[in-house]
Design an enzyme around this catalytic site. Sequence first.
Site, PDB file in Angstrom:
ATOM      1  N   THR A  45       0.821  -1.209   0.000  1.00  0.00           N
ATOM      2  CA  THR A  45       0.000   0.000   0.000  1.00  0.00           C
ATOM      3  C   THR A  45       0.854   1.257   0.000  1.00  0.00           C
ATOM      4  O   THR A  45       0.421   2.308  -0.470  1.00  0.00           O
ATOM      5  CB  THR A  45      -0.948  -0.017   1.207  1.00  0.00           C
ATOM      6  OG1 THR A  45      -1.639  -1.273   1.234  1.00  0.00           O
ATOM      7  CG2 THR A  45      -1.971   1.099   1.135  1.00  0.00           C
ATOM      8  N   TYR A 133       5.316 -12.017   5.325  1.00  0.00           N
ATOM      9  CA  TYR A 133       4.175 -11.524   4.549  1.00  0.00           C
ATOM     10  C   TYR A 133       3.925 -12.522   3.431  1.00  0.00           C
ATOM     11  O   TYR A 133       4.675 -12.587   2.462  1.00  0.00           O
ATOM     12  CB  TYR A 133       4.498 -10.129   4.007  1.00  0.00           C
ATOM     13  CG  TYR A 133       3.392  -9.431   3.253  1.00  0.00           C
ATOM     14  CD1 TYR A 133       2.088  -9.920   3.191  1.00  0.00           C
ATOM     15  CD2 TYR A 133       3.659  -8.231   2.599  1.00  0.00           C
ATOM     16  CE1 TYR A 133       1.096  -9.252   2.505  1.00  0.00           C
ATOM     17  CE2 TYR A 133       2.675  -7.545   1.904  1.00  0.00           C
ATOM     18  CZ  TYR A 133       1.394  -8.057   1.862  1.00  0.00           C
ATOM     19  OH  TYR A 133       0.409  -7.389   1.171  1.00  0.00           O
ATOM     20  N   LYS A 161       1.737 -12.036   8.249  1.00  0.00           N
ATOM     21  CA  LYS A 161       0.623 -11.319   7.637  1.00  0.00           C
ATOM     22  C   LYS A 161       0.101 -12.236   6.550  1.00  0.00           C
ATOM     23  O   LYS A 161       0.763 -12.465   5.538  1.00  0.00           O
ATOM     24  CB  LYS A 161       1.063  -9.974   7.044  1.00  0.00           C
ATOM     25  CG  LYS A 161      -0.076  -9.254   6.310  1.00  0.00           C
ATOM     26  CD  LYS A 161       0.388  -7.966   5.648  1.00  0.00           C
ATOM     27  CE  LYS A 161      -0.761  -7.323   4.862  1.00  0.00           C
ATOM     28  NZ  LYS A 161      -0.331  -6.065   4.185  1.00  0.00           N
ATOM     29  N   ILE A 203      -3.510  -6.151   9.299  1.00  0.00           N
ATOM     30  CA  ILE A 203      -2.756  -5.072   8.663  1.00  0.00           C
ATOM     31  C   ILE A 203      -3.635  -4.590   7.521  1.00  0.00           C
ATOM     32  O   ILE A 203      -3.749  -5.233   6.488  1.00  0.00           O
ATOM     33  CB  ILE A 203      -1.373  -5.541   8.195  1.00  0.00           C
ATOM     34  CG1 ILE A 203      -0.537  -5.983   9.407  1.00  0.00           C
ATOM     35  CG2 ILE A 203      -0.652  -4.421   7.438  1.00  0.00           C
ATOM     36  CD1 ILE A 203       0.852  -6.471   9.069  1.00  0.00           C
TER      37      ILE A 203
END
Length: 292
Positions: A45, A133, A161, A203
């Site tokens: 992001t 992640y 994540k 998240i």
Amino acid sequence: MFHGSLVALVTPMHEDGRIDEAALERFIEWQIAEGTNGLVPVGTTGESPTLSHDEHKRVVEITVEVARKRVPVIAGAGSNATREAIGLAKHAESVGADGVLVVTPYYNKPTQDGLLRHFTAVADAIGIPLIIYNIPPRSVIDMSVATMARLAQHPNIVGVKDATANLTRPLHTTAACGASFCQLSGEDHTALAFLAAGGVGCISVTANIAPRLCAEMQAAWRAGDLKTAMAIQSRLLPLHDAMFAESNPAPAKYAASLLGFGSEFCRLPLAPLAEATKAQMRAAMTGLGLLA
């Protein structure tokens, strides 16, 4: 350790593409005031693929400086080159980040053994917590639960994540890695269901725009108030839909611009939002009282 609503921060920019440091500072202060439980800069992001190394490091530095330990900062430190990931992780540690988020290497498609070696090398190089992640739709590689269980034995690798959108994964991960392994959702739409499957937080992309509601949903779940948590998630659904109507983070940056945090500019190859998507976003934000 890490829990609740952690925001996957956008990187505010000027119309000419330069990073808007003043807007970033204001944005972080607003996030903390609104109840966000953690800050995650320079991930997907945050447009990390289009930031230079100097820009990446500067965003991490600003985030740590402004946060002042009021909430944890988990700095993005992912790369498909292990040496580069180590460098980013060591920089994050050196400036005071509380942890790093390291994506599974993308494009070069390592084997499970390659993933094991990559994450071990990064974790060995630092003394702060590392969050794996796992995002197969973007990285084109899926870390297996068995590999994650082996990595969970490393003292610095503390969680994941999970952006697989597979709600059986947290169940299997808990069984393989133990209940203390920190599982954070990477999917806003399924964030509440992820908690029910063993997660401890999210998240979140949506938290860029509705940080208070996202934090309140997480807090309601932790307090055992499922009715309130479900009601908040239902209210957030149109905003979740708008956030992912086009490639992230273009919708989030447009929404942030409506709140006065930078421009809607995204660096190419991300294109400006279609007018229909902009209208969808404005309607979703208005419905939540985020816009007049």
